[in-house]
Design a protein around this motif. Structure first.
Motif, PDB file in Angstrom:
ATOM      1  N   GLY A 280       0.982  -0.813  -0.026  1.00  0.00           N
ATOM      2  CA  GLY A 280      -0.164   0.050   0.401  1.00  0.00           C
ATOM      3  C   GLY A 280       0.873   1.279   0.179  1.00  0.00           C
ATOM      4  O   GLY A 280       2.037   1.548  -0.618  1.00  0.00           O
ATOM      5  N   ARG A 281       0.685   2.152   0.819  1.00  0.00           N
ATOM      6  CA  ARG A 281       1.521   3.804   0.833  1.00  0.00           C
ATOM      7  C   ARG A 281       2.759   3.404   1.986  1.00  0.00           C
ATOM      8  O   ARG A 281       2.995   4.435   2.263  1.00  0.00           O
ATOM      9  N   PHE A 282       2.775   1.814   1.737  1.00  0.00           N
ATOM     10  CA  PHE A 282       4.493   2.062   2.829  1.00  0.00           C
ATOM     11  C   PHE A 282       5.057   0.782   2.455  1.00  0.00           C
ATOM     12  O   PHE A 282       4.547  -0.535   1.831  1.00  0.00           O
ATOM     13  N   ALA A 283       6.339   0.604   2.689  1.00  0.00           N
ATOM     14  CA  ALA A 283       7.358  -0.514   2.008  1.00  0.00           C
ATOM     15  C   ALA A 283       8.018  -1.391   3.876  1.00  0.00           C
ATOM     16  O   ALA A 283       8.010  -0.768   4.349  1.00  0.00           O
ATOM     17  N   LEU A 284       8.086  -2.947   3.058  1.00  0.00           N
ATOM     18  CA  LEU A 284       8.112  -3.080   4.314  1.00  0.00           C
ATOM     19  C   LEU A 284       9.109  -4.130   4.058  1.00  0.00           C
ATOM     20  O   LEU A 284      10.107  -4.500   2.598  1.00  0.00           O
ATOM     21  N   LEU A 285      10.514  -4.467   5.382  1.00  0.00           N
ATOM     22  CA  LEU A 285      11.349  -4.862   5.002  1.00  0.00           C
ATOM     23  C   LEU A 285      12.049  -5.756   6.017  1.00  0.00           C
ATOM     24  O   LEU A 285      11.227  -5.543   6.827  1.00  0.00           O
ATOM     25  N   GLN A 286      12.484  -6.549   5.635  1.00  0.00           N
ATOM     26  CA  GLN A 286      12.589  -8.051   6.975  1.00  0.00           C
ATOM     27  C   GLN A 286      14.111  -8.661   6.671  1.00  0.00           C
ATOM     28  O   GLN A 286      15.043  -9.125   5.207  1.00  0.00           O
ATOM     29  N   ALA A 287      14.805  -8.331   7.352  1.00  0.00           N
ATOM     30  CA  ALA A 287      16.641  -8.697   7.871  1.00  0.00           C
ATOM     31  C   ALA A 287      16.526  -9.740   8.217  1.00  0.00           C
ATOM     32  O   ALA A 287      15.505  -9.890   9.294  1.00  0.00           O
ATOM     33  N   VAL A 288      17.325 -10.390   7.768  1.00  0.00           N
ATOM     34  CA  VAL A 288      17.596 -12.047   8.242  1.00  0.00           C
ATOM     35  C   VAL A 288      19.050 -12.054   8.453  1.00  0.00           C
ATOM     36  O   VAL A 288      20.189 -12.125   7.662  1.00  0.00           O
ATOM     37  N   GLY A 289      19.754 -12.529  10.144  1.00  0.00           N
ATOM     38  CA  GLY A 289      21.124 -12.599   9.766  1.00  0.00           C
ATOM     39  C   GLY A 289      21.982 -11.438  11.119  1.00  0.00           C
ATOM     40  O   GLY A 289      21.023 -10.532  11.185  1.00  0.00           O
ATOM     41  N   ASP A 290      22.925 -11.112  11.033  1.00  0.00           N
ATOM     42  CA  ASP A 290      23.899 -10.665  11.768  1.00  0.00           C
ATOM     43  C   ASP A 290      23.776  -9.295  11.300  1.00  0.00           C
ATOM     44  O   ASP A 290      23.901  -9.651   9.616  1.00  0.00           O
ATOM     45  N   LEU A 291      23.129  -8.269  12.485  1.00  0.00           N
ATOM     46  CA  LEU A 291      23.568  -6.689  11.362  1.00  0.00           C
ATOM     47  C   LEU A 291      24.676  -5.846  12.347  1.00  0.00           C
ATOM     48  O   LEU A 291      24.561  -5.284  13.377  1.00  0.00           O
TER      49      LEU A 291
ATOM     50  N   GLU B 102       6.617   5.686  -1.082  1.00  0.00           N
ATOM     51  CA  GLU B 102       6.671   6.320  -0.027  1.00  0.00           C
ATOM     52  C   GLU B 102       7.450   6.100   1.475  1.00  0.00           C
ATOM     53  O   GLU B 102       8.175   5.174   1.386  1.00  0.00           O
ATOM     54  N   PRO B 103       7.186   7.275   2.196  1.00  0.00           N
ATOM     55  CA  PRO B 103       8.401   7.392   3.112  1.00  0.00           C
ATOM     56  C   PRO B 103       8.004   6.778   4.430  1.00  0.00           C
ATOM     57  O   PRO B 103       8.454   7.049   5.713  1.00  0.00           O
ATOM     58  N   HIS B 104       7.467   5.691   4.196  1.00  0.00           N
ATOM     59  CA  HIS B 104       6.960   5.183   5.390  1.00  0.00           C
ATOM     60  C   HIS B 104       7.193   3.801   5.317  1.00  0.00           C
ATOM     61  O   HIS B 104       7.115   2.607   3.944  1.00  0.00           O
ATOM     62  N   LEU B 105       7.786   3.293   5.930  1.00  0.00           N
ATOM     63  CA  LEU B 105       8.392   2.727   6.012  1.00  0.00           C
ATOM     64  C   LEU B 105       8.782   0.987   7.300  1.00  0.00           C
ATOM     65  O   LEU B 105       8.340   2.049   8.607  1.00  0.00           O
ATOM     66  N   ALA B 106       8.407  -0.191   7.593  1.00  0.00           N
ATOM     67  CA  ALA B 106       8.815  -1.205   8.654  1.00  0.00           C
ATOM     68  C   ALA B 106       9.765  -1.747   8.568  1.00  0.00           C
ATOM     69  O   ALA B 106       9.266  -2.407   7.265  1.00  0.00           O
TER      70      ALA B 106
ATOM     71  N   THR C  64      16.760   9.410  10.674  1.00  0.00           N
ATOM     72  CA  THR C  64      16.595  10.696  10.581  1.00  0.00           C
ATOM     73  C   THR C  64      15.995  10.549   9.377  1.00  0.00           C
ATOM     74  O   THR C  64      15.356  11.112   8.339  1.00  0.00           O
ATOM     75  N   ARG C  65      16.166  10.316   8.070  1.00  0.00           N
ATOM     76  CA  ARG C  65      16.364  10.398   6.464  1.00  0.00           C
ATOM     77  C   ARG C  65      14.900  10.032   6.492  1.00  0.00           C
ATOM     78  O   ARG C  65      14.288  11.106   5.638  1.00  0.00           O
ATOM     79  N   VAL C  66      13.788   9.221   6.829  1.00  0.00           N
ATOM     80  CA  VAL C  66      12.391   9.121   7.245  1.00  0.00           C
ATOM     81  C   VAL C  66      11.909  10.332   7.737  1.00  0.00           C
ATOM     82  O   VAL C  66      10.689  11.074   6.914  1.00  0.00           O
TER      83      VAL C  66
ATOM     84  N   MET D 138       8.546   5.063  10.620  1.00  0.00           N
ATOM     85  CA  MET D 138       9.551   4.308  10.366  1.00  0.00           C
ATOM     86  C   MET D 138       9.493   3.224  11.260  1.00  0.00           C
ATOM     87  O   MET D 138       8.718   3.982  12.494  1.00  0.00           O
ATOM     88  N   VAL D 139       8.492   2.198  11.605  1.00  0.00           N
ATOM     89  CA  VAL D 139       8.774   1.215  12.708  1.00  0.00           C
ATOM     90  C   VAL D 139       9.728   0.161  12.534  1.00  0.00           C
ATOM     91  O   VAL D 139       9.254   0.065  11.709  1.00  0.00           O
ATOM     92  N   LEU D 140       9.582  -0.061  14.093  1.00  0.00           N
ATOM     93  CA  LEU D 140      10.463  -1.328  13.654  1.00  0.00           C
ATOM     94  C   LEU D 140       9.834  -2.479  14.273  1.00  0.00           C
ATOM     95  O   LEU D 140       9.223  -2.602  15.142  1.00  0.00           O
ATOM     96  N   VAL D 141      10.590  -3.824  14.223  1.00  0.00           N
ATOM     97  CA  VAL D 141       9.840  -4.991  14.342  1.00  0.00           C
ATOM     98  C   VAL D 141      10.840  -6.004  14.809  1.00  0.00           C
ATOM     99  O   VAL D 141      11.178  -6.173  14.256  1.00  0.00           O
ATOM    100  N   VAL D 142      10.515  -6.097  15.927  1.00  0.00           N
ATOM    101  CA  VAL D 142      11.101  -6.724  17.337  1.00  0.00           C
ATOM    102  C   VAL D 142      10.780  -7.544  18.079  1.00  0.00           C
ATOM    103  O   VAL D 142      10.029  -7.539  18.568  1.00  0.00           O
ATOM    104  N   GLY D 143      11.222  -8.771  17.885  1.00  0.00           N
ATOM    105  CA  GLY D 143      11.048  -9.996  19.152  1.00  0.00           C
ATOM    106  C   GLY D 143      11.456  -9.537  20.176  1.00  0.00           C
ATOM    107  O   GLY D 143      12.266  -8.509  20.989  1.00  0.00           O
TER     108      GLY D 143
END
Length: 112
Positions: free
Chosen positions: A9-20, A40-44, A66-68, A75-80
């Motif tokens: 929709g109006r935002f993007a989702l990124l999923q990271a797997v592994g060490d950052l 769009e500059p809306h990001l999860a 900062t950029r968003v 920007m929303v972080l999804v964390v467990g």
């Protein structure tokens, strides 16, 4: 590290797997750059499968926030459980990031 991204929709989702960390942060940054250039500059960002994050990885998250915000987005972080919420707390960054526990919650937050 593996990074997947898709539009929702109006935002993007990124999923990271592994060490950052120092060696993998450029991969995440490149994917974020690509998304912010076209979406769009809306990001999860889903970090539930990231068991380790060092200062370089944390720097990528802070610079992305900062950029968003400069683009008047969210920007929303999804964390467990695990390291990421602890890292955000001990660095007092939990006061700056929007955090949810699932991608569905992030979708709801960004859609609101």
């Amino acid at each position: 590290m593996m990074v997947r991204s898709w539009a929702d929709g109006r935002f993007a989702l990124l999923q990271a797997v592994g060490d950052l960390d120092l060696t993998t942060a450029p991969r995440l940054r490149a994917e974020i750059d690509a998304v912010l250039a076209t979406e769009e500059p809306h990001l999860a960002i889903d970090l539930t499968e990231v068991p380790f994050c060092d200062s370089v990885g944390l720097g990528v998250l802070v610079s992305t926030l900062t950029r968003v915000r400069e683009q008047h987005g969210r920007m929303v972080l999804v964390v467990g459980g695990g390291m990421i919420p602890h890292l955000l707390t001990i660095t007092n960054l939990d006061r700056h990031f929007e955090v949810t526990g699932s991608i569905d919650e992030a979708r709801q937050e960004l859609a609101a």
